[in-house]
Design a protein around this motif. Structure first.
Motif, PDB file in Angstrom:
ATOM      1  N   GLU A  97       0.826  -1.198   0.000  1.00 14.14           N
ATOM      2  CA  GLU A  97       0.000   0.000   0.000  1.00 14.14           C
ATOM      3  C   GLU A  97       0.865   1.255   0.000  1.00 14.14           C
ATOM      4  O   GLU A  97       0.564   2.248  -0.663  1.00 14.14           O
ATOM      5  N   SER A  98       1.945   1.186   0.774  1.00 11.46           N
ATOM      6  CA  SER A  98       2.836   2.341   0.852  1.00 11.46           C
ATOM      7  C   SER A  98       3.489   2.609  -0.499  1.00 11.46           C
ATOM      8  O   SER A  98       3.606   3.746  -0.941  1.00 11.46           O
ATOM      9  N   VAL A  99       3.909   1.519  -1.164  1.00 12.38           N
ATOM     10  CA  VAL A  99       4.551   1.666  -2.475  1.00 12.38           C
ATOM     11  C   VAL A  99       3.559   2.221  -3.494  1.00 12.38           C
ATOM     12  O   VAL A  99       3.876   3.090  -4.302  1.00 12.38           O
ATOM     13  N   THR A 100       2.289   1.711  -3.451  1.00 12.42           N
ATOM     14  CA  THR A 100       1.261   2.206  -4.373  1.00 12.42           C
ATOM     15  C   THR A 100       1.001   3.683  -4.171  1.00 12.42           C
ATOM     16  O   THR A 100       0.896   4.459  -5.120  1.00 12.42           O
ATOM     17  N   SER A 101       0.893   4.073  -2.891  1.00 12.94           N
ATOM     18  CA  SER A 101       0.668   5.484  -2.580  1.00 12.94           C
ATOM     19  C   SER A 101       1.816   6.349  -3.083  1.00 12.94           C
ATOM     20  O   SER A 101       1.629   7.414  -3.660  1.00 12.94           O
ATOM     21  N   LEU A 337     -17.146   3.771  -6.567  1.00 14.00           N
ATOM     22  CA  LEU A 337     -16.760   3.110  -7.822  1.00 14.00           C
ATOM     23  C   LEU A 337     -15.719   3.939  -8.561  1.00 14.00           C
ATOM     24  O   LEU A 337     -14.726   3.419  -9.066  1.00 14.00           O
ATOM     25  N   TYR A 338     -15.966   5.239  -8.642  1.00 12.69           N
ATOM     26  CA  TYR A 338     -15.051   6.129  -9.367  1.00 12.69           C
ATOM     27  C   TYR A 338     -13.728   6.281  -8.615  1.00 12.69           C
ATOM     28  O   TYR A 338     -12.652   6.184  -9.213  1.00 12.69           O
ATOM     29  N   SER A 339     -13.811   6.504  -7.312  1.00 10.60           N
ATOM     30  CA  SER A 339     -12.601   6.745  -6.516  1.00 10.60           C
ATOM     31  C   SER A 339     -11.715   5.512  -6.441  1.00 10.60           C
ATOM     32  O   SER A 339     -10.492   5.599  -6.548  1.00 10.60           O
ATOM     33  N   ASN A 340     -12.330   4.345  -6.229  1.00 12.43           N
ATOM     34  CA  ASN A 340     -11.544   3.131  -5.995  1.00 12.43           C
ATOM     35  C   ASN A 340     -10.924   2.559  -7.257  1.00 12.43           C
ATOM     36  O   ASN A 340      -9.921   1.849  -7.177  1.00 12.43           O
ATOM     37  N   TYR A 341     -11.499   2.824  -8.405  1.00  7.42           N
ATOM     38  CA  TYR A 341     -10.981   2.165  -9.609  1.00  7.42           C
ATOM     39  C   TYR A 341     -10.614   3.144 -10.724  1.00  7.42           C
ATOM     40  O   TYR A 341      -9.484   3.153 -11.194  1.00  7.42           O
ATOM     41  N   VAL A 342     -11.565   3.990 -11.118  1.00  9.89           N
ATOM     42  CA  VAL A 342     -11.302   4.905 -12.234  1.00  9.89           C
ATOM     43  C   VAL A 342     -10.175   5.873 -11.896  1.00  9.89           C
ATOM     44  O   VAL A 342      -9.201   6.013 -12.652  1.00  9.89           O
ATOM     45  N   MET A 343     -10.291   6.528 -10.748  1.00 11.21           N
ATOM     46  CA  MET A 343      -9.289   7.515 -10.358  1.00 11.21           C
ATOM     47  C   MET A 343      -7.904   6.878 -10.228  1.00 11.21           C
ATOM     48  O   MET A 343      -6.907   7.428 -10.711  1.00 11.21           O
ATOM     49  N   GLY A 344      -7.846   5.717  -9.579  1.00  3.77           N
ATOM     50  CA  GLY A 344      -6.562   5.031  -9.406  1.00  3.77           C
ATOM     51  C   GLY A 344      -5.934   4.645 -10.733  1.00  3.77           C
ATOM     52  O   GLY A 344      -4.720   4.751 -10.914  1.00  3.77           O
ATOM     53  N   THR A 345      -6.765   4.210 -11.682  1.00  2.00           N
ATOM     54  CA  THR A 345      -6.246   3.809 -12.999  1.00  2.00           C
ATOM     55  C   THR A 345      -5.719   5.007 -13.768  1.00  2.00           C
ATOM     56  O   THR A 345      -4.674   4.942 -14.417  1.00  2.00           O
ATOM     57  N   LEU A 346      -6.453   6.125 -13.706  1.00  2.00           N
ATOM     58  CA  LEU A 346      -5.994   7.340 -14.394  1.00  2.00           C
ATOM     59  C   LEU A 346      -4.640   7.808 -13.840  1.00  2.00           C
ATOM     60  O   LEU A 346      -3.737   8.161 -14.608  1.00  2.00           O
ATOM     61  N   LEU A 347      -4.530   7.806 -12.520  1.00  2.00           N
ATOM     62  CA  LEU A 347      -3.265   8.256 -11.918  1.00  2.00           C
ATOM     63  C   LEU A 347      -2.118   7.291 -12.229  1.00  2.00           C
ATOM     64  O   LEU A 347      -0.997   7.704 -12.498  1.00  2.00           O
ATOM     65  N   ALA A 348      -2.424   6.001 -12.202  1.00  2.00           N
ATOM     66  CA  ALA A 348      -1.375   5.004 -12.454  1.00  2.00           C
ATOM     67  C   ALA A 348      -0.867   5.056 -13.888  1.00  2.00           C
ATOM     68  O   ALA A 348       0.306   4.768 -14.153  1.00  2.00           O
ATOM     69  N   LYS A 349      -1.721   5.452 -14.815  1.00  2.00           N
ATOM     70  CA  LYS A 349      -1.350   5.460 -16.231  1.00  2.00           C
ATOM     71  C   LYS A 349      -1.003   6.853 -16.761  1.00  2.00           C
ATOM     72  O   LYS A 349      -0.789   7.033 -17.965  1.00  2.00           O
ATOM     73  N   ALA A 350      -0.995   7.820 -15.859  1.00  2.00           N
ATOM     74  CA  ALA A 350      -0.594   9.170 -16.281  1.00  2.00           C
ATOM     75  C   ALA A 350       0.876   9.154 -16.697  1.00  2.00           C
ATOM     76  O   ALA A 350       1.721   8.597 -15.983  1.00  2.00           O
ATOM     77  N   LYS A 351       1.187   9.738 -17.812  1.00  2.00           N
ATOM     78  CA  LYS A 351       2.575   9.711 -18.320  1.00  2.00           C
ATOM     79  C   LYS A 351       3.429  10.777 -17.687  1.00  2.00           C
ATOM     80  O   LYS A 351       4.659  10.679 -17.683  1.00  2.00           O
ATOM     81  N   ARG A 352       2.823  11.823 -17.177  1.00  2.00           N
ATOM     82  CA  ARG A 352       3.578  12.920 -16.576  1.00  2.00           C
ATOM     83  C   ARG A 352       2.900  13.357 -15.309  1.00  2.00           C
ATOM     84  O   ARG A 352       1.725  13.321 -15.189  1.00  2.00           O
TER      85      ARG A 352
END
Length: 352
Positions: A97-101, A337-352
């Motif tokens: 969790e710490s690494v993900t954050s 639904l949005y916070s737990n999955y959509v938001m996390g995916t957008l941040l994880a795949k952001a290029k910059r």
């Protein structure tokens, strides 16, 4: 190894476990040898069967008691080892969790100039990270008929600052080279930029009937942004969030604009349940936010689920973080639904 590493408690426990098992095996072997020895001894005429049975019973009872003692000790040692393993698993989960954050924080920092990596940007300078994201969005934005530069910059900053549900869209799109935003700052609608539109559900219409529109084919967002001030600014910001959200979903999940990847049955079911619950509320006559009501009017299931996902940042952009979240929490199970999955995916795949 225990002598070599006297402070290692795990080695001591393993040694203790092995010793107990060894003791158990020795006891079993000793009893078996004794039994074998009695069976091969010369027959003594005076020995009675009752004596042999009593002796054997005594030996069995003694063996049972010793085995029970060993089993208790073995169980105790095994429990200790299990507790250690469980503790280690919990520690690993915390570390994950710490690494993900930390990864998400780094992703936010990377948001910046096209072609320029900014991993060295310190996480303690959010103002600079915001500035780089907004600058990147402005370079993707073409303003026609009037200047409107300050107004558009203000809209992007409002989305970035307002709430993480809206900020994650800017962070993701700012690093995607395929994104384009067309703005008419002298019109309330997009009719002068795009005369005809085809909505996600197949409905055709005139551009003059839309304040904002996401064109999936050209990966372009259109916005009518005249008079971005006071309450009007809230409305324009909400429409911008609505359209940008749809584009971000299309680009990040590559599944016709839906807020989940192709084949993700579990997420699809969760969004279907959200649609059903919202429709039930509407049937009971409960008031719904305009964006949720608009989404439920979609003629196809894809349109409904895509627009329902876009309703999250749109509602927050219009009503603000606190009130917007309260509305979403009350009217439909969308926020989690949005916070737990959509938001996390957008941040994880952001290029910059």
């Amino acid at each position: 190894m225990v002598r070599q590493f006297p402070d290692d408690e795990e080695r001591s426990r393993v040694l203790n476990l092995v010793t107990l098992v060894h003791r158990r095996d020795k006891v079993i072997l000793r009893r078996l040898e004794a039994s074998s020895s009695r069976s091969t001894d010369h027959v003594t005429p005076v020995a009675s069967p009752e004596c042999d049975i009593a002796s054997l019973k005594s030996s069995v009872d003694s063996l049972r008691r010793e085995m029970k003692s060993l089993v208790r000790e073995l169980s105790s040692s095994l429990e200790e080892l299990k507790e250690q393993v469980r503790g280690r698993d919990a520690l690993l989960r915390c570390l994950e969790e710490s690494v993900t954050s930390t990864a998400e924080d780094v992703t936010c920092i990377k948001c910046g100039l096209i072609g320029e990596a900014s991993l060295s940007q310190p996480a303690s300078d959010p103002a600079r990270a915001r500035q780089e994201c907004v600058d990147a969005m402005m370079r993707k934005t073409q303003i026609v008929y009037e200047s409107g530069v300050d107004g558009m910059r203000g809209l992007y900053e409002r989305l970035y600052n307002g709430d993480e549900c809206t900020a994650c869209i800017i962070k993701f799109l700012s690093g995607n080279d395929r994104v384009r935003v067309m703005v008419d700052s002298d019109s309330y609608d997009i009719g002068r930029m795009k005369e005809k539109v085809v909505e996600m559900n197949g409905t055709q219409g005139k551009g003059s009937g839309f304040y904002a529109f996401c064109d999936y084919e050209s990966e372009t967002v259109y916005l009518g942004a005249k008079d971005c001030s006071d309450d009007r600014e809230k409305a324009v910001c909400a429409w911008l969030a609505w359209a940008l959200s749809q584009l971000s979903l299309k680009l990040v999940f590559c599944n016709e604009g839906t807020p989940y990847s192709k084949g993700d049955v579990e997420r699809e079911r969760e969004w279907m349940r959200a649609i059903e619950e919202a429709e039930e509320r509407r049937k009971r006559g409960e008031g719904l936010d305009w964006s949720i009501d608009y989404a439920l009017n979609g003629k196809t299931l894809n349109a409904k689920v895509c627009w329902l996902a876009a309703a999250v940042p749109s509602t927050i952009a219009y009503d603000g973080s606190t009130r917007g979240r309260a509305i979403l929490q009350l009217q439909a199970p969308l926020l989690s639904l949005y916070s737990n999955y959509v938001m996390g995916t957008l941040l994880a795949k952001a290029k910059r």
